[in-house]
Design a protein around this motif. Structure first.
Motif, PDB file in Angstrom:
ATOM      1  N   VAL A 111       3.043  -1.472  -9.375  1.00 23.32           N
ATOM      2  CA  VAL A 111       4.108  -1.609  -8.136  1.00 23.32           C
ATOM      3  C   VAL A 111       3.451  -2.389  -6.890  1.00 23.32           C
ATOM      4  O   VAL A 111       3.968  -3.303  -6.247  1.00 23.32           O
ATOM      5  CB  VAL A 111       4.886  -0.444  -7.792  1.00 23.32           C
ATOM      6  N   GLY A 112       2.121  -1.767  -6.511  1.00 24.88           N
ATOM      7  CA  GLY A 112       1.503  -2.153  -5.454  1.00 24.88           C
ATOM      8  C   GLY A 112       0.944  -3.599  -5.745  1.00 24.88           C
ATOM      9  O   GLY A 112       1.212  -4.645  -4.774  1.00 24.88           O
ATOM     10  N   VAL A 113       0.440  -4.105  -6.755  1.00 28.07           N
ATOM     11  CA  VAL A 113       0.002  -5.235  -7.061  1.00 28.07           C
ATOM     12  C   VAL A 113       0.910  -6.357  -7.193  1.00 28.07           C
ATOM     13  O   VAL A 113       1.060  -7.491  -6.306  1.00 28.07           O
ATOM     14  CB  VAL A 113      -0.833  -5.315  -8.287  1.00 28.07           C
ATOM     15  N   CYS A 114       2.098  -6.170  -7.781  1.00 28.78           N
ATOM     16  CA  CYS A 114       3.167  -7.082  -7.929  1.00 28.78           C
ATOM     17  C   CYS A 114       4.008  -7.282  -6.508  1.00 28.78           C
ATOM     18  O   CYS A 114       4.250  -8.255  -6.218  1.00 28.78           O
ATOM     19  CB  CYS A 114       4.349  -6.445  -8.927  1.00 28.78           C
ATOM     20  N   SER A 115       4.027  -6.389  -5.772  1.00 28.89           N
ATOM     21  CA  SER A 115       4.735  -6.258  -4.447  1.00 28.89           C
ATOM     22  C   SER A 115       3.911  -7.198  -3.461  1.00 28.89           C
ATOM     23  O   SER A 115       4.318  -8.041  -2.659  1.00 28.89           O
ATOM     24  CB  SER A 115       5.265  -5.013  -3.800  1.00 28.89           C
ATOM     25  N   ALA A 147       0.991  -1.209  -0.122  1.00 28.35           N
ATOM     26  CA  ALA A 147       0.175   0.066   0.115  1.00 28.35           C
ATOM     27  C   ALA A 147       1.003   1.175  -0.068  1.00 28.35           C
ATOM     28  O   ALA A 147       0.534   2.143  -0.915  1.00 28.35           O
ATOM     29  CB  ALA A 147      -0.830   0.163   1.262  1.00 28.35           C
ATOM     30  N   PHE A 148       2.243   1.349   0.791  1.00 23.79           N
ATOM     31  CA  PHE A 148       2.867   2.307   0.705  1.00 23.79           C
ATOM     32  C   PHE A 148       3.804   2.623  -0.348  1.00 23.79           C
ATOM     33  O   PHE A 148       3.455   3.834  -0.925  1.00 23.79           O
ATOM     34  CB  PHE A 148       3.967   2.159   1.763  1.00 23.79           C
ATOM     35  N   LEU A 149       3.947   1.661  -0.991  1.00 25.39           N
ATOM     36  CA  LEU A 149       4.774   1.761  -2.395  1.00 25.39           C
ATOM     37  C   LEU A 149       3.602   2.436  -3.308  1.00 25.39           C
ATOM     38  O   LEU A 149       4.256   3.061  -4.296  1.00 25.39           O
ATOM     39  CB  LEU A 149       5.154   0.384  -2.675  1.00 25.39           C
ATOM     40  N   THR A 150       2.374   1.780  -3.208  1.00 20.51           N
ATOM     41  CA  THR A 150       1.456   2.443  -4.288  1.00 20.51           C
ATOM     42  C   THR A 150       1.268   3.774  -4.044  1.00 20.51           C
ATOM     43  O   THR A 150       1.137   4.434  -5.295  1.00 20.51           O
ATOM     44  CB  THR A 150       0.291   1.567  -4.220  1.00 20.51           C
ATOM     45  N   ILE A 151       1.015   4.100  -2.758  1.00 20.34           N
ATOM     46  CA  ILE A 151       0.926   5.727  -2.559  1.00 20.34           C
ATOM     47  C   ILE A 151       2.124   6.658  -3.031  1.00 20.34           C
ATOM     48  O   ILE A 151       2.151   7.761  -3.448  1.00 20.34           O
ATOM     49  CB  ILE A 151       0.658   5.724  -0.992  1.00 20.34           C
ATOM     50  N   LEU A 152       3.421   5.985  -2.903  1.00 20.42           N
ATOM     51  CA  LEU A 152       4.657   6.561  -3.084  1.00 20.42           C
ATOM     52  C   LEU A 152       4.986   6.839  -4.682  1.00 20.42           C
ATOM     53  O   LEU A 152       5.281   7.729  -4.952  1.00 20.42           O
ATOM     54  CB  LEU A 152       5.733   5.661  -2.495  1.00 20.42           C
TER      55      LEU A 152
END
Length: 571
Positions: free
Chosen positions: A477-481, A458-463
């Motif tokens: 990025v969010g889905v893959c991570s 979630a944080f990576l998605t926001i970032l």
């Protein structure tokens, strides 16, 4: 207790065909909506329009930054080319008309067909992605404006098919909740950043050392002619920056604190009115060729402005691979954006089933949304979506589609005030973008921060959404991570028969497929009708002359004729 005119009108409307269609309280409909009143819904529709009306000028400002159908052949993205900039102004005026018109049509359709109190318009975030990530500033992206419209047009029809089959609803419901919330928050940061840059307040500019820095300087203070908005000295000296910050920003926030209806619209128009006199330091109409043209259009006040640049401007170049890339990213981002907004508004209005997580008329609502997307492309604008500002009307008491219809009718009236909406400067809308972004980022409160497997994706998605200037990259990025992290944990737990499990695994957000299935209600209805017809032994399952439509029919009561009392007596 005194009976007022509003009470009598509410009762008359509720006892009419209109009341039964919209399921007003007192209409006698078996699923009438408790507390719904005609006059309350009308007031709620006006409130929703006041909260949404800013999109007319903001969307035109953002999408016109793509250059539209104007062709740039000069250096530096034609930022100093007067001929090109004049053409872009014409595109912006066209977008005022198209934004108001498609908002009117889509809102009326959503209210009349889906009976939801949700306003529709070209979506914030989606318009920024369309402009800056796909078409690019002044056409510097990987596909042209015309090709992007064709991708949006096809996206609408793909969505229509997915909605009819129930796939769109199902795909949205299986998304991890924390990622859905993170996308909304990331889009909030994204549009806030746009509001702070040259597309809005111009507080943030470029920097040759730090990539970004303070802006707000005069063009004479730029680092060089090839680096526009890169301030070398005298930052934040432009008076329009401070006008936008104080009247469009702080004053608007104060109005919102005291819950003044239409605060965003008031802030935008107050800033614009101050910018309209020509002989001031903050004028929007400088004494130049382009300024004279803008002022001449502004003086018309009320006028019908036909689409001259962007109407039916699609280039159906579906053989180009990058068009399909844009289509896929539009699909994914729109699924998360529109679906999340519709579900949130349905829940806020008390229309969502807490078990299946579905809401009334969801298939119709998504079909209307899909049709609106394609119609919006024909009108030259970015994807249309449900607006979170509909919450203001719902909070005012709106419970039925009457709210959305009133909102749509007011957008239709706005079409004829195009000269006013076209004369709203970017520094008047910049603060509105920041404020809307702050409202969207509130989603982070509901993200599961207690488990790193949910929190990090979630944080990576926001970032990544604001830093990459691309919503799709953030989603990917969010889905893959999420898949890599939680998929690895799942494999380890299964391989070890759950002997190796994270200590706080119980704090993780459970990922389940919500009940209710993938089959939409209309398909279930047809299946049940056919099954009932077969049990009745008729080869005409949908013949209205059959007894299964009768209230006295055994099948209508849920029984087979073989088990009916008539069948026993005949034996």
């Amino acid at each position: 207790m005194t009976i007022t005119f509003a009470d009598r009108l509410n009762a008359r409307v509720a006892d009419s065909a209109i009341g039964r269609w919209f399921r007003l309280e007192g209409s006698g409909h078996p699923r009438e909506r408790e507390g719904s009143r005609f006059m309350t819904d009308v007031r709620a529709g006006i409130t929703t329009w006041a909260a949404m009306a800013y999109i007319i000028s903001v969307n035109a400002s953002i999408v016109s930054a793509s250059g539209g159908t104007c062709v740039c052949n000069g250096p530096n993205n034609c930022q100093t080319d007067e001929t090109y900039l004049t053409c872009v102004q014409g595109v912006q005026q066209d977008l005022i008309t198209s934004t108001a018109a498609i908002s009117a049509l889509s809102s009326v359709l959503m209210g009349a067909l889906a009976n939801l109190p949700v306003g529709m318009a070209p979506g914030m975030g989606l318009n920024a992605y369309f402009t800056y990530s796909v078409v690019g500033y002044h056409g510097s992206g990987f596909i042209s404006y015309r090709e992007a419209l064709a991708a949006v047009f096809l996206e609408g029809w793909v969505f229509f098919i997915l909605s009819l089959l129930g796939l769109r609803q199902w795909l949205a419901r299986i998304m991890p909740q924390s990622l859905v919330l993170a996308v909304g928050a990331g889009i909030g940061l994204y549009i806030s950043f746009i509001g702070l840059t040259s597309g809005g307040l111009n507080v943030i500019g470029g920097s040759v050392t730090n990539f970004v820095g303070l802006g707000g300087c005069d063009s004479n203070d730029w680092v060089g002619p090839n680096l526009p908005y890169f301030c070398g000295t005298r930052v934040l000296r432009d008076p329009t920056v401070w006008l936008g910050i104080f009247t469009g920003g702080f004053l608007t926030v104060l109005l919102m604190i005291f819950r003044v209806k239409g605060s965003l619209l008031i802030g935008i128009f107050l800033t614009s009115i101050i910018s309209w006199p020509r002989d001031t330091a903050v004028t929007y109409f400088p004494h130049t060729a382009s300024g004279d043209q803008l002022f001449a259009f502004f003086k018309q006040v009320v006028a019908w402005h036909p689409l001259q640049h962007i109407g039916n401007a699609l280039d159906y170049n579906y053989g180009k691979g990058k068009v399909w890339y844009a289509l896929v990213t539009f699909l994914y981002v729109d699924i998360l954006d529109t679906t999340g907004t519709l579900y949130s508004m349905a829940k806020f209005a008390g229309l969502r089933d807490p078990v299946t997580l579905d809401f009334e008329n969801s298939t119709i609502a998504y079909c209307v949304d899909a049709l609106s997307i394609s119609l919006g492309a024909l009108a030259g604008t970015s994807p249309v979506t449900a607006f979170i500002e509909s919450a203001t009307g719902i909070a005012e008491g709106g419970k039925t589609g009457i709210t959305a219809i009133v909102t749509g009718l007011l957008f239709f009236v706005s079409v004829f005030f195009a000269p006013i909406f076209a004369s709203i400067p970017s520094w008047a809308t910049g603060s509105a973008l920041v404020i809307v972004g702050s409202l969207m980022i509130r989603n982070v409160r509901d993200i599961n921060w207690d488990y790193i497997g949910d929190a990090l994706p979630a944080f990576l998605t926001i970032l990544f959404i604001p830093l990459s200037y691309n919503i799709a990259y953030g989603v990917i990025v969010g889905v893959c991570s999420y898949i890599i992290i939680n998929g690895s944990v799942w494999i380890i737990r299964k391989a070890s028969n759950e002997r190796f499990s994270p200590p706080n695994y119980d704090a993780s957000e459970p990922w389940v497929i919500p009940p209710g299935g993938i089959v939409p209600g209309w398909v279930k209805y047809l299946i049940n009708r056919r099954r009932a017809a077969r049990e009745g032994g008729s080869e005409y399952p949908f013949d209205v002359r059959r007894s299964d439509v009768s209230a006295d029919s055994g099948i209508a009561r849920g029984f087979s004729p073989k088990n009916s009392s008539c069948g026993e007596s005949e034996k």
